[in-house]
Design a protein around this motif. Sequence first.
Motif, PDB file in Angstrom:
ATOM      1  N   LEU A  47     -16.282 -40.247  17.015  1.00 39.51           N
ATOM      2  CA  LEU A  47     -17.274 -40.031  15.968  1.00 39.51           C
ATOM      3  C   LEU A  47     -16.662 -39.426  14.705  1.00 39.51           C
ATOM      4  O   LEU A  47     -17.109 -39.722  13.587  1.00 39.51           O
ATOM      5  CB  LEU A  47     -18.395 -39.123  16.482  1.00 39.51           C
ATOM      6  N   ASN A  48     -15.641 -38.567  14.874  1.00 37.60           N
ATOM      7  CA  ASN A  48     -15.049 -37.952  13.669  1.00 37.60           C
ATOM      8  C   ASN A  48     -13.877 -38.737  13.110  1.00 37.60           C
ATOM      9  O   ASN A  48     -13.236 -38.302  12.153  1.00 37.60           O
ATOM     10  CB  ASN A  48     -14.652 -36.493  13.940  1.00 37.60           C
ATOM     11  N   GLY A  49     -13.565 -39.877  13.714  1.00 40.13           N
ATOM     12  CA  GLY A  49     -12.519 -40.739  13.169  1.00 40.13           C
ATOM     13  C   GLY A  49     -11.126 -40.454  13.675  1.00 40.13           C
ATOM     14  O   GLY A  49     -10.171 -41.130  13.263  1.00 40.13           O
ATOM     15  N   GLN A  63     -21.765 -43.106   4.143  1.00 44.39           N
ATOM     16  CA  GLN A  63     -22.100 -42.040   3.201  1.00 44.39           C
ATOM     17  C   GLN A  63     -22.389 -40.704   3.888  1.00 44.39           C
ATOM     18  O   GLN A  63     -22.560 -39.686   3.224  1.00 44.39           O
ATOM     19  CB  GLN A  63     -23.307 -42.444   2.344  1.00 44.39           C
ATOM     20  N   TRP A  64     -22.448 -40.687   5.208  1.00 42.51           N
ATOM     21  CA  TRP A  64     -22.767 -39.444   5.911  1.00 42.51           C
ATOM     22  C   TRP A  64     -21.624 -38.444   5.794  1.00 42.51           C
ATOM     23  O   TRP A  64     -20.459 -38.783   5.984  1.00 42.51           O
ATOM     24  CB  TRP A  64     -23.028 -39.742   7.388  1.00 42.51           C
ATOM     25  N   ARG A  65     -21.992 -37.204   5.492  1.00 40.03           N
ATOM     26  CA  ARG A  65     -21.019 -36.112   5.436  1.00 40.03           C
ATOM     27  C   ARG A  65     -20.947 -35.452   6.815  1.00 40.03           C
ATOM     28  O   ARG A  65     -21.966 -35.187   7.431  1.00 40.03           O
ATOM     29  CB  ARG A  65     -21.441 -35.080   4.381  1.00 40.03           C
ATOM     30  N   LEU A  66     -19.725 -35.177   7.252  1.00 42.84           N
ATOM     31  CA  LEU A  66     -19.488 -34.663   8.602  1.00 42.84           C
ATOM     32  C   LEU A  66     -19.124 -33.184   8.570  1.00 42.84           C
ATOM     33  O   LEU A  66     -18.332 -32.747   7.728  1.00 42.84           O
ATOM     34  CB  LEU A  66     -18.354 -35.456   9.260  1.00 42.84           C
ATOM     35  N   MET A 171     -23.452 -33.290  12.314  1.00 43.24           N
ATOM     36  CA  MET A 171     -22.714 -32.119  12.786  1.00 43.24           C
ATOM     37  C   MET A 171     -22.347 -32.310  14.253  1.00 43.24           C
ATOM     38  O   MET A 171     -23.188 -32.686  15.071  1.00 43.24           O
ATOM     39  CB  MET A 171     -23.551 -30.843  12.611  1.00 43.24           C
ATOM     40  N   LEU A 172     -21.059 -32.058  14.549  1.00 41.95           N
ATOM     41  CA  LEU A 172     -20.552 -32.141  15.918  1.00 41.95           C
ATOM     42  C   LEU A 172     -20.156 -30.750  16.372  1.00 41.95           C
ATOM     43  O   LEU A 172     -19.310 -30.110  15.745  1.00 41.95           O
ATOM     44  CB  LEU A 172     -19.332 -33.070  15.988  1.00 41.95           C
ATOM     45  N   LEU A 173     -20.757 -30.269  17.453  1.00 42.64           N
ATOM     46  CA  LEU A 173     -20.458 -28.940  17.976  1.00 42.64           C
ATOM     47  C   LEU A 173     -20.023 -29.063  19.433  1.00 42.64           C
ATOM     48  O   LEU A 173     -20.799 -29.492  20.289  1.00 42.64           O
ATOM     49  CB  LEU A 173     -21.683 -28.028  17.866  1.00 42.64           C
ATOM     50  N   ASP A 174     -18.772 -28.692  19.695  1.00 44.71           N
ATOM     51  CA  ASP A 174     -18.208 -28.771  21.046  1.00 44.71           C
ATOM     52  C   ASP A 174     -18.119 -27.357  21.612  1.00 44.71           C
ATOM     53  O   ASP A 174     -17.288 -26.561  21.189  1.00 44.71           O
ATOM     54  CB  ASP A 174     -16.815 -29.421  20.986  1.00 44.71           C
ATOM     55  N   GLU A 175     -18.996 -27.043  22.558  1.00 44.60           N
ATOM     56  CA  GLU A 175     -19.076 -25.717  23.185  1.00 44.60           C
ATOM     57  C   GLU A 175     -19.151 -24.592  22.136  1.00 44.60           C
ATOM     58  O   GLU A 175     -18.324 -23.686  22.116  1.00 44.60           O
ATOM     59  CB  GLU A 175     -17.869 -25.491  24.111  1.00 44.60           C
TER      60      GLU A 175
END
Length: 672
Positions: A47-49, A63-66, A171-175
């Motif tokens: 997902l984050n490339g 166009q989505w900001r990560l 937004m990606l949040l891992d633990e």
Amino acid sequence: MITLKNVVLRRSAKVLLDSASVTINPGEKVGLVGRNGAGKSTLFALLNGTLHEDGGDFQVPAQWRLAQVAQDMPETEQSATDFVIEGDVTLLAAQQEVAAAEATDDGERMANAYMALYDAGSGDAQARAQALILGLGFKTTELENPVNSFSGGWRMRLQLARALMCPSDLMLLDEPTNHLDLDALVWLEAWLKRYTGTLLVISHDREFLDAITDVTVHIESAKLNRYGGNYTKFEDMRAEKMEQQQASFSKQQEKIAHLQKFISRFKAQASKARQAQSRVKALDRMEKIAPLLAEAEFTFEFKEPANLPNPMLSMSDATFGYPPADDAPAGTGPTVIVQKVNKSVLAGQRIGILGANGQGKSTLVKTVARALAPIQGEILEGKGLNIGYFAQQELDVLSPADTPLEHMIRLVKDTTAAGKLAGQGTREQDLRSFLGTFNFSGDMVKQAVGSMSGGEKARLVLCMIVWQRPNLLLLDEPTNHLDLATREALAMALNEFEGTVMLVSHDRALLRSVCDEFWMVSRGGVEPFDGDLDDYQRYLLDESKRLREEAKNAVSNAAAPAPAVVVAAPVAAPAPKAANPAEQRRADSARRQQQANQAKPLQKELDKVDQAMAKLQSEKGQIEAQMSQPLPPAEIASAGKRLKIVGDELAVLEEKWLSLSEQIEAARTAEV
């Protein structure tokens, strides 16, 4: 929206996703769950490339900001506030464009740059960053401390604050809860509920997932299965699906057995060969429904204690804290965290220890565990007290270079030397077998602990505690590295334990399941908390809101005093009494006069700073009002430039105001 269609994803030779498909809609809050090693973090890398799919189609709107939490440990002398502000990449880009525009002396470019800086929220960036920092458990006195001055766990909190500071659509949040106390976790939960973008979170905290997610994606058998609802709803739907699948599997097995019986009986007969062959093809074509093998969940139990002293221990006027550091100046006293504690711990109690970050929960547990000595007062232990202690940092009790087997052998020697018999086998083969019950088998018993995962280290600590057959369990954040299945196993084991439990944890599901009473560590004392965890969460949210408001006011309105902060102080010897009341009154009067004389010039200087700040605040408001109107580019550029100058001058005066305020306070409270 995010779409994965027949995606194949590999890590080395292992296939983690095989023809997996799922759709995630804008604004959804998704919990990503699955067994350890199923591929949750690898999916985040897609997902984050960082990774690319090995097959199939994968799309995220361009166009989505990560935003995501950087996993590297920050090494910088920047202040905590500046470090978090830089997480706002839009603001950072606007600041860089302003600098570049000023260098070209291009009026129109400068106008656009200053408008972009204003739109990026430069005026309240510091207040926003400090609200995030305080919400995650830092003290107001730490806002300007260098990042390098914090421990690893606190630096990771700053990385989390930096991610929250970043404007984002995904937004990606891992633990994200691993390094948080309950107060910070409750604040983060409330913040994420207000987040308007698309959120994907990996977590082993059931209540956290239940509170913030509305969709659950389960990775199982290299597939992505989407369920509408939070984690508890997912469990219910999955259980129902498993029952249906098991019924389908049973019916299929009956049909397969019937076909196989026909084939075996008639394949050798020429008259029936054609029918038998058709049944072989039918069997090959039949969709195989995989049998539902129970997942190998980790389970264990605490052995019955050899004895149960009652009370387990008694604290009388006990003061807890830390001795002075080895390099502290001569005469430095100990640092007091909690004082005047008068409590008894009885056999069979289940005590949850609550308290905001830094109030002394771990200090209390460490002292009861004998890792720290009481500064004053005493702790009387019941005869035969046997403590099992799970430290918040597993490496506090583990040696990184040693293996699990070496840890167990040393534990046997220490237990025997102390005259305590744990009631377990002590031969090497016995210890190997015991380690095997905690999933340490084969070569793992001779693997260095330092190379193990956090979950494996936590299991080893639990293994060592269980072997000792304690009657008092002191558990300080035992779930930090445990997955959901192991947390469930721990809760079951604690509920069946016949001894006493004292538990510090940010896992509310564990606290609710295990504890039947709560102690509150707050303002230097320990008192019963008359309420449940919902009441405590409301209390924490109110405290967090109060701290954010105080920080915001300190930045935007310097006339408001900085928030008071209670800090641990050395134990001071009692002041000598005056010979008589008259002498005492004269001494007090002289002291007050001296304090007033010391504070007077500082107060004059503070008044001047107040006036200058008020003037600049007024000018700032006028410029902002001016920039909100349509103006020629040259005027916008001029106004933007002046706004930047005013902002810089205000920042300098605010620092001076805070410094003078501290000096005045010190002068007024100093002993003479």
